[in-house]
Write an enzyme that holds these catalytic residues in place. Structure first.
Site, PDB file in Angstrom:
ATOM      1  N   HIS A 116     -57.524  23.788  47.468  1.00 44.80           N
ATOM      2  CA  HIS A 116     -57.857  25.198  47.243  1.00 44.80           C
ATOM      3  C   HIS A 116     -57.995  25.813  48.642  1.00 44.80           C
ATOM      4  CE1 HIS A 116     -58.548  25.461  42.827  1.00 44.80           C
ATOM      5  NE2 HIS A 116     -58.420  24.143  42.980  1.00 44.80           N
ATOM      6  N   ASN A 164     -55.915  28.340  44.659  1.00 39.09           N
ATOM      7  CA  ASN A 164     -55.172  27.241  45.281  1.00 39.09           C
ATOM      8  C   ASN A 164     -54.399  27.749  46.487  1.00 39.09           C
ATOM      9  OD1 ASN A 164     -55.034  26.508  42.089  1.00 39.09           O
ATOM     10  ND2 ASN A 164     -55.080  24.682  43.347  1.00 39.09           N
ATOM     11  N   ARG A 170     -51.726  26.546  35.014  1.00 42.77           N
ATOM     12  CA  ARG A 170     -52.929  25.838  34.534  1.00 42.77           C
ATOM     13  C   ARG A 170     -54.153  26.205  35.391  1.00 42.77           C
ATOM     14  NH1 ARG A 170     -56.941  22.914  36.532  1.00 42.77           N
ATOM     15  NH2 ARG A 170     -55.463  21.877  37.919  1.00 42.77           N
ATOM     16  N   ASP A 171     -54.151  25.821  36.655  1.00 42.32           N
ATOM     17  CA  ASP A 171     -55.339  26.043  37.488  1.00 42.32           C
ATOM     18  C   ASP A 171     -55.579  27.537  37.657  1.00 42.32           C
ATOM     19  OD1 ASP A 171     -57.409  25.785  39.399  1.00 42.32           O
ATOM     20  OD2 ASP A 171     -56.458  24.062  40.322  1.00 42.32           O
ATOM     21  N   HIS A 177     -54.424  18.356  46.563  1.00 49.20           N
ATOM     22  CA  HIS A 177     -54.595  19.588  45.770  1.00 49.20           C
ATOM     23  C   HIS A 177     -55.631  20.418  46.526  1.00 49.20           C
ATOM     24  CE1 HIS A 177     -55.213  21.607  41.691  1.00 49.20           C
ATOM     25  NE2 HIS A 177     -56.388  21.847  42.230  1.00 49.20           N
ATOM     26  N   CYS A 197     -61.842  27.063  39.450  1.00 47.89           N
ATOM     27  CA  CYS A 197     -62.322  26.201  38.368  1.00 47.89           C
ATOM     28  C   CYS A 197     -63.579  26.827  37.797  1.00 47.89           C
ATOM     29  CB  CYS A 197     -62.598  24.794  38.885  1.00 47.89           C
ATOM     30  SG  CYS A 197     -63.314  23.726  37.614  1.00 47.89           S
TER      31      CYS A 197
END
Ligand code: HMG
Ligand code: MG
Length: 303
Positions: free
Chosen positions: A207, A247, A13-14, A205, A238
């Site tokens: 990065h 990430n 996803r990310d 979370h 993002c």
């Protein structure tokens, strides 16, 4: 010190939301299959956002029913339309996402923070009625700093985290969206947030834009946080957060945890193979340091 560690793999996803080109669904599925084979138990597989905003994940309807069995899969949901799409497919783990910076929330989901919380309260009621045993995460992005507003007061982040718990999320993921935080800031934020919500409801979370993510994990672990997001090979970013790097690489997280005596049940070799395969499709090399070290030892380090 937290001991039962959960890793949430967010690469599909990310990671893939931020790629310039769209990856074919079949390649995403073989990437996810390889991640599952490596032992990752929780995978954020896609988003049910507007395909006009994030075309890279516009294939959620094709991807979701074909996911390989085994892991617990979750998906990002921004609004009622996204939830309806997800429920139709049987999604039972969702992640709602807001932030502690007004400008970022506006740019990311076209709402104010208060609007997002009001929308989410309705989504949670609907989701709980349709999926009583479902699981809900709430992200607070820009937990430390916003690419538009700069430094964020940790009390604002704690306030949004508390409101998310009050409206019924199971877990709050604090996002260092642009990868600026250092351990002292993680300690300060964790202290303030844990005055508002229990530590076992918190995930981080990170990065890894500036290489501080592993140090931040250690700091959070020492304060009792036991859930961390990461992405295979250090994919990630993002589209609405200029300056966001990848990430924290799952390889680096797994290496660090295992070597620290905290078992992950993730097979580092298989994980590396999963990353190498997807990065080959993307035409570049993984940024995971532990992996680069391994490749360099074996004489196959990409130049
Ligand atoms: P909007 O333009 O205000 O929405 O966007 P709208 O309601 O006006 O709808 C516009 C069009 O989109 C309409 O279509 C809707 O039907 C459609 P049209 O009538 O023009 O043909 N639409 C949808 N289609 C499919 N699924 C939906 C959906 N919603 C509307 N769910 C919206 C509002 C929230 C939709 C938009 O802003 C959006 O999709 N944003 C997503 C942004 C995003 O995915 N960002 C990246 C993820 S967050 C992140 O990476 C941070 C994180 O990693 C943590 C961290 O690092 O800190 C989680
Ligand atoms: Mg992110």
């Amino acid at each position: 010190m937290a001991r039962n560690i959960r890793i949430v793999e967010v690469g599909p996803r990310d990671g893939l939301q931020n790629e310039k080109s769209s990856i074919p669904t079949a390649i995403k599925l073989s990437f996810i299959d390889a991640l599952a084979s490596a032992g990752l138990r929780e995978i954020e597989a896609t988003s049910f956002v507007s395909p006009k905003w994030v075309p890279q994940l516009g294939d959620a309807e094709q991807l979701w029913p074909a996911l390989p069995p085994g892991p617990l899969y979750s998906a990002l949901i921004p609004n009622a339309k996204g939830l309806a799409r997800a429920i139709d497919l049987g999604v039972d783990r969702i992640a709602l996402f807001t932030a502690s910076s007004e400008t970022f929330v506006q740019r990311n989901i076209n709402m104010s923070i208060e609007q997002s919380l009001a929308v989410f309260a309705d989504l949670i009621a609907e989701f709980r009625s349709r999926k009583p045993s479902g699981w809900i995460r709430g992200y607070v992005s820009t937990a430390f700093e916003c690419p538009y507003e700069g430094w964020i007061d940790p009390r604002n982040t704690a306030n949004v985290a508390k409101k998310l718990v009050d409206i019924g999320v199971d877990e709050v993921a604090l996002g260092d969206t642009i990868g600026v935080a250092v351990p002292a800031e993680v300690a300060a934020l964790t202290k303030i947030v844990t005055e508002a919500i229990p530590v076992d409801r918190i995930a981080y979370h990170f990065h890894d834009t500036r290489g501080t993510a592993i140090a931040n994990v250690l700091q959070a672990l020492e304060l009792g946080v036991g859930c961390f997001d990461s992405s295979a090979g250090g994919l990630g970013g993002c589209p609405f957060a200029p300056g966001a790097g990848g990430n924290l690489a799952t390889e680096d997280l797994v290496y660090f945890l295992e070597r620290s005596g905290l078992p992950t049940k993730v097979d580092l070799y298989r994980l590396s193979q999963a990353s190498l395969a997807i990065f080959e499709v993307l035409g570049r090399s993984p940024s995971a340091k532990s992996q680069l070290a391994q490749l360099s030892l074996s004489g196959t380090c990409p130049t």
